[in-house]
Design a protein around this motif. Structure first.
Motif, PDB file in Angstrom:
ATOM      1  N   ASN A 150       0.822  -0.828  -0.396  1.00  0.00           N
ATOM      2  CA  ASN A 150      -0.714  -0.290   0.236  1.00  0.00           C
ATOM      3  C   ASN A 150       0.288   1.509  -0.082  1.00  0.00           C
ATOM      4  OD1 ASN A 150      -1.980  -1.362  -0.372  1.00  0.00           O
ATOM      5  ND2 ASN A 150      -2.490  -1.485   2.091  1.00  0.00           N
ATOM      6  N   ASP A 151       2.166   1.092  -0.033  1.00  0.00           N
ATOM      7  CA  ASP A 151       3.281   2.632  -0.329  1.00  0.00           C
ATOM      8  C   ASP A 151       2.736   3.263  -1.769  1.00  0.00           C
ATOM      9  OD1 ASP A 151       4.381   2.302   2.057  1.00  0.00           O
ATOM     10  OD2 ASP A 151       6.896   1.387   1.361  1.00  0.00           O
ATOM     11  N   VAL A 152       2.784   4.477  -1.854  1.00  0.00           N
ATOM     12  CA  VAL A 152       1.959   4.917  -2.942  1.00  0.00           C
ATOM     13  C   VAL A 152       3.200   6.076  -2.978  1.00  0.00           C
ATOM     14  CG1 VAL A 152       0.872   6.450  -3.952  1.00  0.00           C
ATOM     15  CG2 VAL A 152      -0.026   4.869  -3.043  1.00  0.00           C
ATOM     16  N   ALA A 153       3.469   5.890  -5.098  1.00  0.00           N
ATOM     17  CA  ALA A 153       4.753   6.988  -4.810  1.00  0.00           C
ATOM     18  C   ALA A 153       4.124   7.564  -6.078  1.00  0.00           C
ATOM     19  CB  ALA A 153       6.162   6.498  -5.272  1.00  0.00           C
ATOM     20  N   GLU A 154       4.978   9.056  -6.907  1.00  0.00           N
ATOM     21  CA  GLU A 154       4.537   9.716  -7.430  1.00  0.00           C
ATOM     22  C   GLU A 154       5.451   9.847  -8.808  1.00  0.00           C
ATOM     23  OE1 GLU A 154       2.185  12.947  -7.758  1.00  0.00           O
ATOM     24  OE2 GLU A 154      -0.055  11.523  -7.096  1.00  0.00           O
ATOM     25  N   HIS A 155       5.703   9.494  -9.953  1.00  0.00           N
ATOM     26  CA  HIS A 155       6.903  10.217 -10.489  1.00  0.00           C
ATOM     27  C   HIS A 155       6.447  10.459 -11.662  1.00  0.00           C
ATOM     28  CE1 HIS A 155       9.308   8.168  -7.972  1.00  0.00           C
ATOM     29  NE2 HIS A 155       8.841   6.449  -7.767  1.00  0.00           N
ATOM     30  N   THR A 156       7.121  11.016 -12.940  1.00  0.00           N
ATOM     31  CA  THR A 156       6.919  12.079 -14.093  1.00  0.00           C
ATOM     32  C   THR A 156       6.566  10.622 -14.948  1.00  0.00           C
ATOM     33  OG1 THR A 156       9.064  12.239 -14.250  1.00  0.00           O
ATOM     34  CG2 THR A 156       7.984  13.835 -14.260  1.00  0.00           C
ATOM     35  N   ALA A 157       6.689  10.095 -15.524  1.00  0.00           N
ATOM     36  CA  ALA A 157       6.401   9.556 -17.074  1.00  0.00           C
ATOM     37  C   ALA A 157       7.798   9.001 -17.815  1.00  0.00           C
ATOM     38  CB  ALA A 157       5.073   8.807 -17.722  1.00  0.00           C
ATOM     39  N   THR A 158       8.978   8.672 -17.723  1.00  0.00           N
ATOM     40  CA  THR A 158      10.044   8.825 -18.369  1.00  0.00           C
ATOM     41  C   THR A 158      10.395   7.563 -18.844  1.00  0.00           C
ATOM     42  OG1 THR A 158      11.447   8.451 -17.046  1.00  0.00           O
ATOM     43  CG2 THR A 158      11.276  10.956 -16.938  1.00  0.00           C
ATOM     44  N   PRO A 159      10.774   6.926 -20.205  1.00  0.00           N
ATOM     45  CA  PRO A 159      11.119   5.505 -20.130  1.00  0.00           C
ATOM     46  C   PRO A 159      12.113   4.905 -19.232  1.00  0.00           C
ATOM     47  CG  PRO A 159      11.778   7.291 -22.049  1.00  0.00           C
ATOM     48  CD  PRO A 159      11.473   8.043 -20.813  1.00  0.00           C
ATOM     49  N   GLU A 160      12.742   5.739 -18.529  1.00  0.00           N
ATOM     50  CA  GLU A 160      13.240   4.831 -17.513  1.00  0.00           C
ATOM     51  C   GLU A 160      12.549   4.440 -16.422  1.00  0.00           C
ATOM     52  OE1 GLU A 160      14.465   8.136 -18.208  1.00  0.00           O
ATOM     53  OE2 GLU A 160      16.092   7.656 -19.204  1.00  0.00           O
ATOM     54  N   ILE A 161      11.950   5.008 -15.633  1.00  0.00           N
ATOM     55  CA  ILE A 161      10.453   4.834 -15.112  1.00  0.00           C
ATOM     56  C   ILE A 161       9.590   3.665 -15.756  1.00  0.00           C
ATOM     57  CG2 ILE A 161       8.414   5.594 -14.368  1.00  0.00           C
ATOM     58  CD1 ILE A 161      10.542   6.688 -12.389  1.00  0.00           C
ATOM     59  N   LYS A 162       8.966   4.031 -16.760  1.00  0.00           N
ATOM     60  CA  LYS A 162       8.180   3.214 -17.742  1.00  0.00           C
ATOM     61  C   LYS A 162       8.640   1.113 -17.865  1.00  0.00           C
ATOM     62  CE  LYS A 162       5.955   5.711 -20.118  1.00  0.00           C
ATOM     63  NZ  LYS A 162       5.101   6.671 -21.455  1.00  0.00           N
ATOM     64  N   GLY A 163      10.335   1.560 -17.649  1.00  0.00           N
ATOM     65  CA  GLY A 163      11.172   0.296 -17.710  1.00  0.00           C
ATOM     66  C   GLY A 163      11.527  -0.232 -16.505  1.00  0.00           C
ATOM     67  N   LYS A 164      10.929   0.167 -15.523  1.00  0.00           N
ATOM     68  CA  LYS A 164      10.989  -0.355 -13.990  1.00  0.00           C
ATOM     69  C   LYS A 164       9.809  -0.617 -13.358  1.00  0.00           C
ATOM     70  CE  LYS A 164      14.685   2.811 -12.333  1.00  0.00           C
ATOM     71  NZ  LYS A 164      15.214   3.648 -11.334  1.00  0.00           N
ATOM     72  N   LEU A 165       8.814   0.181 -14.300  1.00  0.00           N
ATOM     73  CA  LEU A 165       7.406  -0.268 -13.997  1.00  0.00           C
ATOM     74  C   LEU A 165       7.330  -1.932 -14.740  1.00  0.00           C
ATOM     75  CD1 LEU A 165       5.431   3.124 -14.504  1.00  0.00           C
ATOM     76  CD2 LEU A 165       6.511   1.159 -12.102  1.00  0.00           C
ATOM     77  N   ALA A 166       7.898  -2.226 -15.942  1.00  0.00           N
ATOM     78  CA  ALA A 166       7.247  -3.169 -16.682  1.00  0.00           C
ATOM     79  C   ALA A 166       8.404  -4.136 -16.043  1.00  0.00           C
ATOM     80  CB  ALA A 166       8.307  -3.302 -18.091  1.00  0.00           C
ATOM     81  N   GLN A 167       9.229  -4.101 -15.068  1.00  0.00           N
ATOM     82  CA  GLN A 167      10.301  -4.726 -15.066  1.00  0.00           C
ATOM     83  C   GLN A 167       8.560  -5.854 -13.541  1.00  0.00           C
ATOM     84  OE1 GLN A 167      13.554  -4.174 -12.923  1.00  0.00           O
ATOM     85  NE2 GLN A 167      13.970  -6.308 -13.484  1.00  0.00           N
ATOM     86  N   VAL A 168       8.632  -5.030 -12.925  1.00  0.00           N
ATOM     87  CA  VAL A 168       7.970  -5.509 -11.512  1.00  0.00           C
ATOM     88  C   VAL A 168       6.673  -4.927 -11.648  1.00  0.00           C
ATOM     89  CG1 VAL A 168       9.537  -4.746 -10.393  1.00  0.00           C
ATOM     90  CG2 VAL A 168       8.573  -3.066 -10.701  1.00  0.00           C
ATOM     91  N   SER A 169       6.094  -5.400 -12.614  1.00  0.00           N
ATOM     92  CA  SER A 169       3.603  -4.819 -12.960  1.00  0.00           C
ATOM     93  C   SER A 169       3.248  -6.074 -12.575  1.00  0.00           C
ATOM     94  CB  SER A 169       4.130  -4.900 -15.164  1.00  0.00           C
ATOM     95  OG  SER A 169       4.096  -6.149 -14.768  1.00  0.00           O
ATOM     96  N   TYR A 170       3.669  -6.762 -12.027  1.00  0.00           N
ATOM     97  CA  TYR A 170       3.201  -8.064 -11.416  1.00  0.00           C
ATOM     98  C   TYR A 170       2.612  -7.607 -10.384  1.00  0.00           C
ATOM     99  CZ  TYR A 170       7.045 -10.309 -10.129  1.00  0.00           C
ATOM    100  OH  TYR A 170       8.592 -10.062  -9.377  1.00  0.00           O
ATOM    101  N   LEU A 171       3.385  -7.084  -9.241  1.00  0.00           N
ATOM    102  CA  LEU A 171       3.303  -6.474  -7.904  1.00  0.00           C
ATOM    103  C   LEU A 171       2.546  -5.092  -7.474  1.00  0.00           C
ATOM    104  CD1 LEU A 171       7.105  -7.150  -7.054  1.00  0.00           C
ATOM    105  CD2 LEU A 171       5.049  -8.425  -6.450  1.00  0.00           C
ATOM    106  N   ILE A 172       2.240  -4.184  -9.583  1.00  0.00           N
ATOM    107  CA  ILE A 172       1.664  -2.572  -8.807  1.00  0.00           C
ATOM    108  C   ILE A 172       0.524  -2.516  -9.792  1.00  0.00           C
ATOM    109  CG2 ILE A 172       4.417  -1.911  -7.831  1.00  0.00           C
ATOM    110  CD1 ILE A 172       4.543  -0.685 -11.146  1.00  0.00           C
ATOM    111  N   LYS A 173       0.762  -1.301  -8.546  1.00  0.00           N
ATOM    112  CA  LYS A 173      -1.114  -0.899  -9.991  1.00  0.00           C
ATOM    113  C   LYS A 173      -0.324   0.823 -10.046  1.00  0.00           C
ATOM    114  CE  LYS A 173      -4.726   0.477  -7.442  1.00  0.00           C
ATOM    115  NZ  LYS A 173      -5.939   0.549  -6.966  1.00  0.00           N
TER     116      LYS A 173
END
Length: 60
Positions: free
Chosen positions: A32-55
């Protein structure tokens, strides 16, 4: 650029060490931790790697 709201919805216990490191680099440590980031290619790559753990939601 768009802002993304990222929430950790599953536990990091027993996950691969590089996935845990990715989540911690995003600022997510506990369920339930929440973070806000801008949608950069680096952030999108990180999100793709752990997409099964996050919303991810786009924030206006």
């Amino acid at each position: 650029m768009a802002k993304l709201r990222i929430e950790l919805i599953k536990s990091i216990i027993g996950r691969k060490p590089n996935h845990i490191a990715t989540l911690k680099s995003l600022g997510l440590k506990k369920i339930n931790d929440v973070a806000e980031h801008t949608a950069t290619p680096e952030i999108k790559g990180k999100l793709a790697q752990v997409s099964y753990l996050i919303k991810v939601e786009e924030v206006q």
